[in-house]
Design an enzyme around this catalytic site. Sequence first.
Site, PDB file in Angstrom:
ATOM      1  N   ASP A 112       5.925   9.511 -28.534  1.00  0.00           N
ATOM      2  CA  ASP A 112       6.055  10.805 -27.843  1.00  0.00           C
ATOM      3  C   ASP A 112       6.854  11.803 -28.668  1.00  0.00           C
ATOM      4  O   ASP A 112       6.717  13.024 -28.487  1.00  0.00           O
ATOM      5  CB  ASP A 112       6.688  10.613 -26.463  1.00  0.00           C
ATOM      6  CG  ASP A 112       5.683   9.970 -25.518  1.00  0.00           C
ATOM      7  OD1 ASP A 112       5.555   8.729 -25.557  1.00  0.00           O
ATOM      8  OD2 ASP A 112       4.988  10.717 -24.798  1.00  0.00           O
ATOM      9  N   ASN A 164       9.157   6.586 -27.214  1.00  0.00           N
ATOM     10  CA  ASN A 164       7.856   6.215 -26.660  1.00  0.00           C
ATOM     11  C   ASN A 164       8.096   5.621 -25.277  1.00  0.00           C
ATOM     12  O   ASN A 164       9.248   5.485 -24.835  1.00  0.00           O
ATOM     13  CB  ASN A 164       7.140   5.221 -27.596  1.00  0.00           C
ATOM     14  CG  ASN A 164       5.677   5.021 -27.235  1.00  0.00           C
ATOM     15  OD1 ASN A 164       4.955   5.986 -26.990  1.00  0.00           O
ATOM     16  ND2 ASN A 164       5.226   3.778 -27.152  1.00  0.00           N
ATOM     17  N   ARG A 179      -1.716  12.638 -19.255  1.00  0.00           N
ATOM     18  CA  ARG A 179      -0.478  12.143 -19.859  1.00  0.00           C
ATOM     19  C   ARG A 179      -0.804  11.648 -21.262  1.00  0.00           C
ATOM     20  O   ARG A 179      -1.988  11.542 -21.632  1.00  0.00           O
ATOM     21  CB  ARG A 179       0.225  11.080 -19.015  1.00  0.00           C
ATOM     22  CG  ARG A 179      -0.595  10.189 -18.166  1.00  0.00           C
ATOM     23  CD  ARG A 179      -1.554   9.321 -18.905  1.00  0.00           C
ATOM     24  NE  ARG A 179      -0.880   8.525 -19.922  1.00  0.00           N
ATOM     25  CZ  ARG A 179      -1.464   7.954 -20.953  1.00  0.00           C
ATOM     26  NH1 ARG A 179      -2.768   8.103 -21.164  1.00  0.00           N
ATOM     27  NH2 ARG A 179      -0.799   7.239 -21.827  1.00  0.00           N
ATOM     28  N   GLY A 180       0.238  11.341 -22.029  1.00  0.00           N
ATOM     29  CA  GLY A 180       0.042  10.985 -23.425  1.00  0.00           C
ATOM     30  C   GLY A 180       0.400  12.198 -24.256  1.00  0.00           C
ATOM     31  O   GLY A 180      -0.105  13.296 -24.000  1.00  0.00           O
ATOM     32  N   ALA A 181       1.268  12.009 -25.245  1.00  0.00           N
ATOM     33  CA  ALA A 181       1.841  13.147 -25.956  1.00  0.00           C
ATOM     34  C   ALA A 181       0.795  14.115 -26.518  1.00  0.00           C
ATOM     35  O   ALA A 181       0.834  15.324 -26.225  1.00  0.00           O
ATOM     36  CB  ALA A 181       2.788  12.650 -27.047  1.00  0.00           C
ATOM     37  N   ARG A 190       7.440  18.550 -18.819  1.00  0.00           N
ATOM     38  CA  ARG A 190       7.947  17.232 -19.217  1.00  0.00           C
ATOM     39  C   ARG A 190       8.766  17.412 -20.496  1.00  0.00           C
ATOM     40  O   ARG A 190       8.376  18.144 -21.389  1.00  0.00           O
ATOM     41  CB  ARG A 190       6.797  16.224 -19.437  1.00  0.00           C
ATOM     42  CG  ARG A 190       6.000  16.018 -18.126  1.00  0.00           C
ATOM     43  CD  ARG A 190       5.100  14.807 -18.199  1.00  0.00           C
ATOM     44  NE  ARG A 190       5.880  13.575 -18.255  1.00  0.00           N
ATOM     45  CZ  ARG A 190       5.368  12.396 -18.595  1.00  0.00           C
ATOM     46  NH1 ARG A 190       4.099  12.294 -18.942  1.00  0.00           N
ATOM     47  NH2 ARG A 190       6.132  11.322 -18.619  1.00  0.00           N
ATOM     48  N   GLN A 228       0.062   2.146 -17.093  1.00  0.00           N
ATOM     49  CA  GLN A 228      -0.926   2.749 -17.991  1.00  0.00           C
ATOM     50  C   GLN A 228      -1.670   1.694 -18.815  1.00  0.00           C
ATOM     51  O   GLN A 228      -2.811   1.914 -19.223  1.00  0.00           O
ATOM     52  CB  GLN A 228      -0.248   3.750 -18.944  1.00  0.00           C
ATOM     53  CG  GLN A 228       0.293   4.998 -18.274  1.00  0.00           C
ATOM     54  CD  GLN A 228       1.747   4.867 -17.893  1.00  0.00           C
ATOM     55  OE1 GLN A 228       2.259   3.751 -17.709  1.00  0.00           O
ATOM     56  NE2 GLN A 228       2.443   5.977 -17.751  1.00  0.00           N
TER      57      GLN A 228
END
Lengths: 359, 359
Positions: free
Chosen positions: B238, B248, B47-49, B90, B197
């Site tokens: 994001d 975000n 995960r994480g853009a 996503r 997170q």
Amino acid sequence: MKALKAIAWENGKLSLLNQTLLPVQKQTVTCHTYDEVAEAIKTMVVRGAPAIGVTAAYGLVLAARSCAHENRPMMNTLLQRAKSVLRQTRPTAVNLFWALDRMEKIWLDNPDSPVSELKKMLEAEAIAIDEEDLARNKSIGRHGSELIPAGANILTHCNAGALATAGYGTALGVIRAAHADNKKIHVYADETRPLLQGARLTAWELLEDNIPVTLITDSMAGYLMGQKKIDLIIVGADRIAANGDVANKIGTYSVAVLADYHRIPFYVAAPLSTFDLSIATGNEIPIEQRQHEEIRKINGVTVAPENVKVYNPAFDVTPALLITAIITDHGILKPPYAQCISALAGLNQCYTEKKGCTP
Amino acid sequence: MKALKAIAWENGKLSLLNQTLLPVQKQTVTCHTYDEVAEAIKTMVVRGAPAIGVTAAYGLVLAARSCAHENRPMMNTLLQRAKSVLRQTRPTAVNLFWALDRMEKIWLDNPDSPVSELKKMLEAEAIAIDEEDLARNKSIGRHGSELIPAGANILTHCNAGALATAGYGTALGVIRAAHADNKKIHVYADETRPLLQGARLTAWELLEDNIPVTLITDSMAGYLMGQKKIDLIIVGADRIAANGDVANKIGTYSVAVLADYHRIPFYVAAPLSTFDLSIATGNEIPIEQRQHEEIRKINGVTVAPENVKVYNPAFDVTPALLITAIITDHGILKPPYAQCISALAGLNQCYTEKKGCTP
């Protein structure tokens, strides 16, 4: 439906619904001694400012009943020791000290009453504190419902419900009254980390009463406000200073700032026992620091590195200037609060039930 | 110490550090097909853009490598299908679409290259996206560190660290650079419900790098700001719209409003791949709604009534007017953002590395 009651005094025994296990388990803890009562308050088997006050009062009744001799000096010593132990359980909610002081007044004002008589008087006083709290909450509900528009979406934080009081609730008392008034309200409940009183207790209480509720994380409240999905906010209080500053569950201050930014009314609901006229401002309210494990673990499951440093204040202080009104059992207080609140001591006419404070 | 890397491409295999299990378990998930990559993105193993973008690029490499025939039309069909599957994992982080489009350009621009050749070109492009992201993060760190005063207490939300990128991090890249510059900083990490997170990833990353960190619940950030314990805030992003609005992790908007109220600088750190010049404002950014169980349960343990309604947006949008500066790999953007951001497309001189945007 039987009204929800977390504290029951029957046949000389104190039964507490274990709020650390709800809603998954409905376990009752029976306290036989004041030490057990102190432990139940410390470990949050019972929590919520008014509920802690009522429970501590019964703790002194248990202490009194444990005195086997007709010896008043021994009884007085025992009661003072019990009071001291109960005082040290939690520092922020003033209702604890208020209830203990009110109980102490019984034995101080009746120095010549025999032990057996004093036991009865203390039990009667604790029952009065309990029953009065329930009545006060219903009064808060009646006053507060007038502030709730039909169809309102209401945000609440933590649990200021039947479980946090002798019954009915303060913030949830207003919500219950508005629901009973057929206002077709809907509640958003902040889950309220770390101990999740919103998810575990508020959501459960409202579902039990068929009041529409949606659960969110604490971090979503601002986004909902920005989306115009919140019409007003109601929370309870653990201590209210003479100037109207309010200590309440950690996160309340954030909600109040967010409400101010979005120009959404922010209401606090509390009975007279929550006001502490001995302190000028919220800066003087002691803020309880709790165990790091409450954040590192959730229900015993590790969710963070075990060696990470944690900061865990259980409460914060919301300054009076962020509070639209304070809903009490004696009516609705509006800013500026100082004069209204000082008048509460004498219950004079500074505040009116419907028009708020007009000094 | 070996630099933390959540995504590893070695010998034609993609290995992902399973971020749903950190920090308790350090499990590596190996993806052999693009479907497995899509599943890993959906379930937030990664995960994480920026990390999602890099991972999706390798997903297309795996798709290409699965083509057993020297048949370009078949290869093209396969790649388009893989791209379509990966696109649907996503919706909010734009880096996913950016990386997939960049990869697509390789096969569209080289229609006559044989399959075996195209496989090599796609692998080289994915590795370039990966390596460039790491380099961009280090550049963000260098630019951002200049904004950090010595001794600063920095709040961050969610995880915009090495785990969220090809390495080093965006928001945590700035923090790493400031720490490397010996600025004696201290970080407060919001735990970031529902998926924690902050507690699981940010706290762990910073501890691994010996950067002082204190974990708090999301609800404590406002209280800390009120107590003057936060000097500045840095978060990742994001997707950033053409006007500077930033999507975000949910809760970012609340932090930004709280920062505005307390007059604390609020910085966003992101590489160029996070900017979406095709949309005018944040209102157009699709916000992913995730499963209710993420809030009702934590690590599989029920923490709310099972039948309670839940609202679970994974992101929110912070309007540009609440953002003090956007730290990019090409320098620091300052308001008004629209002109700076449109200039990013051409990388012209609208923004300067040290002085911010001076249109």
